[in-house]
Write a protein that holds these residues in place. Structure first.
Motif, PDB file in Angstrom:
ATOM      1  N   UNK A 205     -11.669 -47.691  21.823  1.00 32.46           N
ATOM      2  CA  UNK A 205     -11.975 -48.957  20.796  1.00 32.46           C
ATOM      3  C   UNK A 205     -12.790 -48.532  19.652  1.00 32.46           C
ATOM      4  N   UNK A 206     -11.920 -49.176  18.579  1.00 34.49           N
ATOM      5  CA  UNK A 206     -12.661 -48.721  17.176  1.00 34.49           C
ATOM      6  C   UNK A 206     -12.299 -47.451  16.817  1.00 34.49           C
ATOM      7  N   UNK A 207     -11.559 -46.743  17.412  1.00 31.39           N
ATOM      8  CA  UNK A 207     -11.405 -45.346  16.939  1.00 31.39           C
ATOM      9  C   UNK A 207     -12.571 -44.529  16.737  1.00 31.39           C
ATOM     10  N   UNK A 208     -13.524 -44.664  17.685  1.00 35.29           N
ATOM     11  CA  UNK A 208     -14.736 -43.982  17.478  1.00 35.29           C
ATOM     12  C   UNK A 208     -14.714 -42.407  17.535  1.00 35.29           C
ATOM     13  N   UNK A 209     -13.416 -41.960  18.228  1.00 33.26           N
ATOM     14  CA  UNK A 209     -13.080 -40.581  18.406  1.00 33.26           C
ATOM     15  C   UNK A 209     -12.758 -39.959  17.250  1.00 33.26           C
ATOM     16  N   UNK A 210     -12.367 -40.612  16.341  1.00 34.30           N
ATOM     17  CA  UNK A 210     -11.789 -39.606  15.047  1.00 34.30           C
ATOM     18  C   UNK A 210     -12.934 -38.801  14.445  1.00 34.30           C
ATOM     19  N   UNK A 211     -12.375 -37.717  13.967  1.00 36.84           N
ATOM     20  CA  UNK A 211     -13.171 -36.525  13.451  1.00 36.84           C
ATOM     21  C   UNK A 211     -12.405 -36.397  12.053  1.00 36.84           C
ATOM     22  N   UNK A 212     -13.105 -35.947  11.220  1.00 43.72           N
ATOM     23  CA  UNK A 212     -12.640 -35.959   9.840  1.00 43.72           C
ATOM     24  C   UNK A 212     -12.141 -34.390   9.831  1.00 43.72           C
ATOM     25  N   UNK A 213     -10.993 -34.277   9.344  1.00 49.85           N
ATOM     26  CA  UNK A 213     -10.097 -32.752   9.199  1.00 49.85           C
ATOM     27  C   UNK A 213     -10.744 -32.015   8.323  1.00 49.85           C
ATOM     28  N   UNK A 214     -11.782 -32.388   7.413  1.00 47.04           N
ATOM     29  CA  UNK A 214     -12.155 -31.259   6.387  1.00 47.04           C
ATOM     30  C   UNK A 214     -12.884 -29.976   7.080  1.00 47.04           C
ATOM     31  N   UNK A 215     -13.377 -30.201   8.285  1.00 50.53           N
ATOM     32  CA  UNK A 215     -13.798 -29.187   9.142  1.00 50.53           C
ATOM     33  C   UNK A 215     -13.076 -28.077   9.498  1.00 50.53           C
ATOM     34  N   UNK A 216     -11.595 -28.260   9.635  1.00 47.28           N
ATOM     35  CA  UNK A 216     -10.568 -27.440   9.671  1.00 47.28           C
ATOM     36  C   UNK A 216     -10.286 -26.268   8.638  1.00 47.28           C
TER      37      UNK A 216
END
Length: 383
Positions: A205-216
């Motif tokens: 819900x709310x896409x709370x699991x998104x992680x910015x791909x800049x860490x890649x």
């Protein structure tokens, strides 16, 4: 160094109640045959080995058969896999130390103590070391003893949690590094809603699991799992390979495959996709009944009828099922719509007791039951 990038096997999956075990056995055998031909140095499976945390005995047997055949087909290959959000992390983690001695790394659990770090498997080729960082699916609550909590004592977000876990690692930028991870990585500058998600994926819900791909950016290649459609995450070298087999009708028509990654000297990576051909395709057949019936096949089919006339339902279903033995479902694209406006208008004038009776279709209540219902309604209204 050449390795296969796979993910989201979802062994044990049912497609609209269709058991896919035979189809999965077919596609896993195909992967094994390709491995025998290509002889990769490593095979990476980026999470969601099973479709359920407690898989069936048949699903476990199929996975066992797959790994046994892989080790025979590509005897020199190192096999690395992590748990996904569908897997039971402790079950994937069983015999981890024993299996690693057999060049099979099954990592189900992320670091649990401050002194623990992401599992790293180092392989060598003519250009030096290649480090594989195996990070299973994590929720913030799973690793708070490692990454800590915020100033209010709350768990960090998924974004902060994954960033903190990776930032703890002493990554040598002079060597070649590969991240194997099962999370929802969002390309920098891209809105969440613009990422096409498949019906078979679990979404928060709310896409709370998104992680910015800049860490890649810390890695030369990211072998990602979780998204079921093949997708690049802002780079040719940060990729979701997708499922090897369609897991939902929304994946109809997608070309599935194995990503083959060849790592040469630092900064020089080649990628290719070897197509996988399923035993049965997932298809959507749309049109009027007579046109639909002409497209008879043995694939898994969702039929969408566009006829504006009514049918003899039993006859229609029998004819379609005869044409499509592996029918998934029948939908109607154009239906006569009932005008509920009058009914809703009339219901607005009902008192709460009558409205409740109408909604629950209560016709034969005795006096005691009516009194009880009225008492419940009165109590609710007072709260």
């Amino acid at each position: 160094m050449k390795f296969f990038h796979l993910s989201d096997l979802h062994i044990g999956l049912k497609l609209l109640n269709r058991d896919l075990l035979e189809d999965q056995q077919y596609i896993l055998k195909q992967i094994t045959e390709i491995a025998a031909k290509e002889q990769p140095d490593a095979i990476v499976i980026a999470g969601d080995i099973y479709d359920k945390a407690i898989p069936s005995a048949e699903a476990v047997a199929l996975f066992d058969e797959f790994i046994a055949n892989l080790t025979t087909a590509a005897q020199e290959a190192v096999i690395m896999m992590i748990s996904g959000n569908h897997d039971s992390a402790p079950r994937v983690n069983v015999f981890r130390s024993v299996l690693s001695k057999q060049k099979i790394y099954m990592v189900g659990i992320a670091p649990q103590k401050p002194e623990e770090y992401i599992e790293k498997v180092t392989m060598q080729d003519a250009y030096g070391d290649v480090n594989f960082y195996l990070l299973p699916f994590v929720k913030p609550s799973m690793v708070k003893s490692v990454v800590g909590v915020d100033e209010n004592g709350n768990n960090f977000s998924y974004h902060d949690t994954v960033h903190k876990l990776i930032e703890r690692e002493a990554i040598d930028n002079g060597e070649r590094n590969v991240l194997v991870s099962h999370q929802f990585y969002l390309p920098v500058g891209i809105e969440t809603d613009s990422v096409e998600r498949m019906d078979s994926e679990i979404r928060t819900v709310g896409n709370i699991d998104e992680v910015s791909a800049d860490i890649l950016d810390k890695f030369d290649y990211a072998a990602l799992g979780h998204i079921h459609k093949p997708m690049k995450v802002g780079s040719e070298y940060y990729r979701y390979c997708g499922t090897p087999l369609a897991c939902s009708v929304s994946e109809a028509g997608q070309q599935k495959g194995i990503i083959v990654v060849e790592m040469q000297e630092k900064g020089n990576i080649l990628t290719d996709v070897i197509p996988l051909v399923p035993l049965r395709q997932v298809r959507v057949v749309k049109g009027e009944l007579e046109e639909v019936l002409k497209q008879s096949c043995n694939d898994y089919v969702t039929v969408i009828l566009t006829d504006k006339v009514d049918f003899n339902v039993i006859d229609m279903q029998d004819r379609i099922r005869n044409a499509f033995p592996n029918l998934l479902e029948i939908r109607r694209d154009v239906l006569r719509k009932t005008d509920y406006s009058k009914k809703f208008s009339a219901e607005k004038n009902l008192d709460p007791f009558d409205l409740c009776c109408s909604f629950l279709n209560l016709k034969d209540m005795d006096d005691e039951e009516k009194e009880l219902l009225q008492d419940i309604i009165n109590t609710v209204q007072e709260v």
